[in-house]
Design a protein around this motif. Structure first.
Motif, PDB file in Angstrom:
ATOM      1  N   MET A  90     -18.132   0.299   3.675  1.00 35.71           N
ATOM      2  CA  MET A  90     -17.215   1.239   3.062  1.00 35.71           C
ATOM      3  C   MET A  90     -17.544   2.634   3.571  1.00 35.71           C
ATOM      4  N   THR A  91     -16.519   3.333   4.035  1.00 36.48           N
ATOM      5  CA  THR A  91     -16.721   4.698   4.490  1.00 36.48           C
ATOM      6  C   THR A  91     -15.929   5.648   3.599  1.00 36.48           C
ATOM      7  N   ILE A  92     -16.369   6.877   3.590  1.00 34.40           N
ATOM      8  CA  ILE A  92     -15.667   7.885   2.795  1.00 34.40           C
ATOM      9  C   ILE A  92     -14.222   8.006   3.262  1.00 34.40           C
ATOM     10  N   ASP A  93     -14.005   7.931   4.570  1.00 30.48           N
ATOM     11  CA  ASP A  93     -12.648   8.039   5.098  1.00 30.48           C
ATOM     12  C   ASP A  93     -11.748   6.930   4.565  1.00 30.48           C
ATOM     13  N   LYS A  94     -12.255   5.694   4.538  1.00 25.90           N
ATOM     14  CA  LYS A  94     -11.460   4.571   4.013  1.00 25.90           C
ATOM     15  C   LYS A  94     -11.141   4.778   2.532  1.00 25.90           C
ATOM     16  N   VAL A  95     -12.120   5.255   1.797  1.00 26.13           N
ATOM     17  CA  VAL A  95     -11.909   5.476   0.356  1.00 26.13           C
ATOM     18  C   VAL A  95     -10.857   6.549   0.136  1.00 26.13           C
ATOM     19  N   PHE A  96     -10.977   7.669   0.832  1.00 25.87           N
ATOM     20  CA  PHE A  96     -10.003   8.738   0.628  1.00 25.87           C
ATOM     21  C   PHE A  96      -8.620   8.357   1.141  1.00 25.87           C
ATOM     22  N   GLU A  97      -8.566   7.567   2.192  1.00 27.23           N
ATOM     23  CA  GLU A  97      -7.264   7.060   2.643  1.00 27.23           C
ATOM     24  C   GLU A  97      -6.646   6.177   1.560  1.00 27.23           C
ATOM     25  N   ALA A  98      -7.463   5.335   0.943  1.00 26.52           N
ATOM     26  CA  ALA A  98      -6.965   4.469  -0.133  1.00 26.52           C
ATOM     27  C   ALA A  98      -6.522   5.304  -1.334  1.00 26.52           C
ATOM     28  N   LEU A  99      -7.257   6.363  -1.636  1.00 31.41           N
ATOM     29  CA  LEU A  99      -6.927   7.209  -2.787  1.00 31.41           C
ATOM     30  C   LEU A  99      -5.736   8.127  -2.541  1.00 31.41           C
ATOM     31  N   SER A 100      -5.296   8.235  -1.295  1.00 29.77           N
ATOM     32  CA  SER A 100      -4.200   9.157  -0.973  1.00 29.77           C
ATOM     33  C   SER A 100      -2.836   8.676  -1.467  1.00 29.77           C
ATOM     34  N   LYS A 146      -0.103  -5.514  -0.599  1.00 32.15           N
ATOM     35  CA  LYS A 146      -0.627  -4.682   0.486  1.00 32.15           C
ATOM     36  C   LYS A 146      -1.516  -3.567  -0.066  1.00 32.15           C
ATOM     37  N   HIS A 147      -1.083  -2.933  -1.151  1.00 30.41           N
ATOM     38  CA  HIS A 147      -1.892  -1.879  -1.778  1.00 30.41           C
ATOM     39  C   HIS A 147      -3.213  -2.446  -2.289  1.00 30.41           C
ATOM     40  N   LEU A 148      -3.179  -3.612  -2.904  1.00 33.13           N
ATOM     41  CA  LEU A 148      -4.410  -4.242  -3.389  1.00 33.13           C
ATOM     42  C   LEU A 148      -5.356  -4.551  -2.228  1.00 33.13           C
ATOM     43  N   SER A 149      -4.803  -4.999  -1.123  1.00 33.34           N
ATOM     44  CA  SER A 149      -5.604  -5.301   0.060  1.00 33.34           C
ATOM     45  C   SER A 149      -6.294  -4.044   0.597  1.00 33.34           C
ATOM     46  N   ILE A 150      -5.572  -2.935   0.628  1.00 35.21           N
ATOM     47  CA  ILE A 150      -6.147  -1.669   1.093  1.00 35.21           C
ATOM     48  C   ILE A 150      -7.278  -1.224   0.170  1.00 35.21           C
ATOM     49  N   LEU A 151      -7.072  -1.355  -1.131  1.00 38.99           N
ATOM     50  CA  LEU A 151      -8.111  -0.994  -2.096  1.00 38.99           C
ATOM     51  C   LEU A 151      -9.333  -1.885  -1.957  1.00 38.99           C
ATOM     52  N   GLU A 152      -9.097  -3.170  -1.739  1.00 44.73           N
ATOM     53  CA  GLU A 152     -10.205  -4.103  -1.549  1.00 44.73           C
ATOM     54  C   GLU A 152     -10.969  -3.781  -0.265  1.00 44.73           C
ATOM     55  N   ASN A 153     -10.254  -3.529   0.832  1.00 45.35           N
ATOM     56  CA  ASN A 153     -10.898  -3.202   2.105  1.00 45.35           C
ATOM     57  C   ASN A 153     -11.674  -1.892   2.045  1.00 45.35           C
ATOM     58  N   ALA A 154     -11.266  -0.988   1.177  1.00 42.86           N
ATOM     59  CA  ALA A 154     -11.986   0.274   0.994  1.00 42.86           C
ATOM     60  C   ALA A 154     -13.210   0.089   0.100  1.00 42.86           C
ATOM     61  N   GLY A 155     -13.335  -1.091  -0.505  1.00 46.73           N
ATOM     62  CA  GLY A 155     -14.476  -1.372  -1.370  1.00 46.73           C
ATOM     63  C   GLY A 155     -14.323  -0.863  -2.786  1.00 46.73           C
ATOM     64  N   LEU A 156     -13.090  -0.544  -3.191  1.00 45.71           N
ATOM     65  CA  LEU A 156     -12.860   0.025  -4.518  1.00 45.71           C
ATOM     66  C   LEU A 156     -12.533  -1.019  -5.583  1.00 45.71           C
ATOM     67  N   VAL A 157     -12.052  -2.171  -5.165  1.00 46.12           N
ATOM     68  CA  VAL A 157     -11.752  -3.235  -6.130  1.00 46.12           C
ATOM     69  C   VAL A 157     -12.391  -4.533  -5.648  1.00 46.12           C
ATOM     70  N   ARG A 158     -12.656  -5.393  -6.612  1.00 45.53           N
ATOM     71  CA  ARG A 158     -13.159  -6.727  -6.293  1.00 45.53           C
ATOM     72  C   ARG A 158     -12.067  -7.731  -6.603  1.00 45.53           C
ATOM     73  N   ARG A 159     -12.097  -8.811  -5.874  1.00 45.79           N
ATOM     74  CA  ARG A 159     -11.095  -9.864  -6.010  1.00 45.79           C
ATOM     75  C   ARG A 159     -11.826 -11.167  -6.314  1.00 45.79           C
ATOM     76  N   GLU A 160     -11.328 -11.895  -7.298  1.00 41.01           N
ATOM     77  CA  GLU A 160     -11.957 -13.157  -7.670  1.00 41.01           C
ATOM     78  C   GLU A 160     -10.882 -14.189  -8.005  1.00 41.01           C
ATOM     79  N   ARG A 161     -10.964 -15.323  -7.363  1.00 40.27           N
ATOM     80  CA  ARG A 161     -10.026 -16.408  -7.659  1.00 40.27           C
ATOM     81  C   ARG A 161     -10.568 -17.198  -8.838  1.00 40.27           C
ATOM     82  N   ARG A 162      -9.717 -17.374  -9.849  1.00 42.80           N
ATOM     83  CA  ARG A 162     -10.053 -18.187 -11.031  1.00 42.80           C
ATOM     84  C   ARG A 162      -8.913 -19.171 -11.225  1.00 42.80           C
ATOM     85  N   GLY A 163      -9.146 -20.402 -10.811  1.00 43.62           N
ATOM     86  CA  GLY A 163      -8.082 -21.397 -10.875  1.00 43.62           C
ATOM     87  C   GLY A 163      -6.954 -20.997  -9.954  1.00 43.62           C
TER      88      GLY A 163
END
Length: 113
Positions: free
Chosen positions: A1-11, A47-64
């Motif tokens: 995770m880089t600061i640039d990715k995080v700020f891009e996600a937050l933009s 797509k937005h969720l994917s960007i947030l996940e790639n920036a390291g801001l959200v976690r994804r978990e499959r449950r069933g």
């Protein structure tokens, strides 16, 4: 995770809205889509969720059959503190009385800045 990715996600306002929603509770992908249904399609939300996940801001978990998303508070707080520490160089991020430490505690407790 880089600061640039995080700020891009937050933009993006929709991504900030997703983070705000996830700060209150973990949500399934379907629930996230429902909250934004008036303004965008399910593929756009995905797509937005994917960007947030790639920036390291959200976690994804499959449950069933459902995919659950949650805010990674530590990742968001640490990235923002790393950025802010450049503007408060005298502060020790681990110091109990520093402004940065107060911000970190508030973010991790869910109270925000």
């Amino acid at each position: 995770m880089t600061i640039d990715k995080v700020f891009e996600a937050l933009s993006s306002p929709p991504r900030r809205q997703i983070l705000a929603d996830l700060s209150r509770a973990d949500m399934t992908a379907g629930q996230v889509v429902e909250t934004l249904a008036d303004s965008m399609s399910a593929p756009s939300v995905s797509k937005h969720l994917s960007i947030l996940e790639n920036a390291g801001l959200v976690r994804r978990e499959r449950r069933g059959q459902n995919v659950h998303y949650g805010l990674k508070r530590d990742a968001l707080a640490n990235t923002l503190l790393e950025f802010l520490s450049a503007f408060e160089p005298a502060a020790k991020p681990g110091g109990a009385d520093s402004a940065l430490e107060r911000i970190r505690r508030n973010m991790l407790s869910g109270r925000g800045l």
